[in-house]
Design an enzyme around this catalytic site. Structure first.
Site, PDB file in Angstrom:
ATOM      1  N   ASP A  19      28.503   9.353  81.171  1.00 55.88           N
ATOM      2  CA  ASP A  19      28.514  10.648  81.958  1.00 55.88           C
ATOM      3  C   ASP A  19      29.718  11.398  81.810  1.00 55.88           C
ATOM      4  O   ASP A  19      30.835  10.981  82.052  1.00 55.88           O
ATOM      5  CB  ASP A  19      28.123  10.718  83.430  1.00 55.88           C
ATOM      6  CG  ASP A  19      26.653  10.085  83.648  1.00 55.88           C
ATOM      7  OD1 ASP A  19      25.832  10.606  83.292  1.00 55.88           O
ATOM      8  OD2 ASP A  19      26.515   9.323  84.455  1.00 55.88           O
ATOM      9  N   ASP A  44      32.497   5.172  78.391  1.00 55.99           N
ATOM     10  CA  ASP A  44      31.450   5.678  79.419  1.00 55.99           C
ATOM     11  C   ASP A  44      30.496   6.705  79.027  1.00 55.99           C
ATOM     12  O   ASP A  44      30.289   7.242  77.832  1.00 55.99           O
ATOM     13  CB  ASP A  44      32.615   6.583  80.384  1.00 55.99           C
ATOM     14  CG  ASP A  44      32.085   7.281  81.543  1.00 55.99           C
ATOM     15  OD1 ASP A  44      31.010   6.522  82.307  1.00 55.99           O
ATOM     16  OD2 ASP A  44      32.551   8.386  81.825  1.00 55.99           O
TER      17      ASP A  44
HETATM   18 MG   LIG Z   1      31.845   9.467  83.387  1.00 53.86          MG
END
Ligand SMILES: [Mg+2]
Length: 181
Positions: A15, A13
């Site tokens: 963020d 991922d």
């Molecule tokens: Mg995230």
């Protein structure tokens, strides 16, 4: 050149795992409301839940701003760790970018700048991450492990610190400890 890895594929991922979007939230909030909220104040909750109710809508709107995703800081240790992992695994970045169309280009540029050793073919922008097929998914939101058939590693972020019953990684050194042994 497609690199085939003996050890498998890791989806990562963006963020709050490699990109410090929380830092951007806190900076904008401090600038606009005059209160500097510390990460330690967010143990187990999102910034939206920590601000006065009348500020919530404004905070939720930050990621839709043009500049939000530009020049985000890198989460400490992530570049070195992903570089080391990429020698043994196939690395994909999987980001639920569809929520914020203004993030597409800044995220692409950011990945190229900070992770030049990961090719653009390995950038995956998605809405729902259940389409991701990998051996490992590293994400700060456990909802993204729903429907995921591999090993989900919850990357510690202030909002998830109180969650239990999920395999957690404290930081990138911990990821390397688990996956590069
Ligand atoms: Mg995230």
């Amino acid at each position: 050149v497609v690199k085939v890895s003996a050890q498998g594929r890791i989806a990562i991922d963006m963020d709050e795992v490699v990109a410090d979007s929380l830092g951007r939230f806190l900076d904008i909030y401090a600038r606009e409301f005059g209160t500097r909220i510390a990460r330690e104040d967010l143990r187990g909750r999102h910034l939206f839940d920590a601000v006065p109710a009348e500020h919530r809508e404004a905070v939720r709107g930050y990621p839709r701003r043009e500049e939000f995703f530009h020049d985000l800081d890198v989460i400490p240790g992530s570049v070195e760790a992903v570089r080391a992992l990429s020698a043994r695994y196939e690395i994909f970045f999987a980001t639920a970018a569809m929520e914020y169309p203004n993030s597409f280009l800044p995220k692409y540029d950011w990945l190229h700048r900070h992770f030049p050793f990961v090719p653009w073919r390995n950038f995956v922008y998605c809405g729902d991450k259940s389409v991701i097929r990998a051996d490992v998914l590293i994400d700060d939101h456990r909802r993204n492990f729903r429907g995921f058939e591999g090993r989900g590693l919850l990357f510690s972020a202030p909002h998830n610190l109180l969650e239990e019953g999920v395999e957690r990684v404290r930081d990138w050194a911990h990821v390397c400890e688990l996956l590069l042994r």
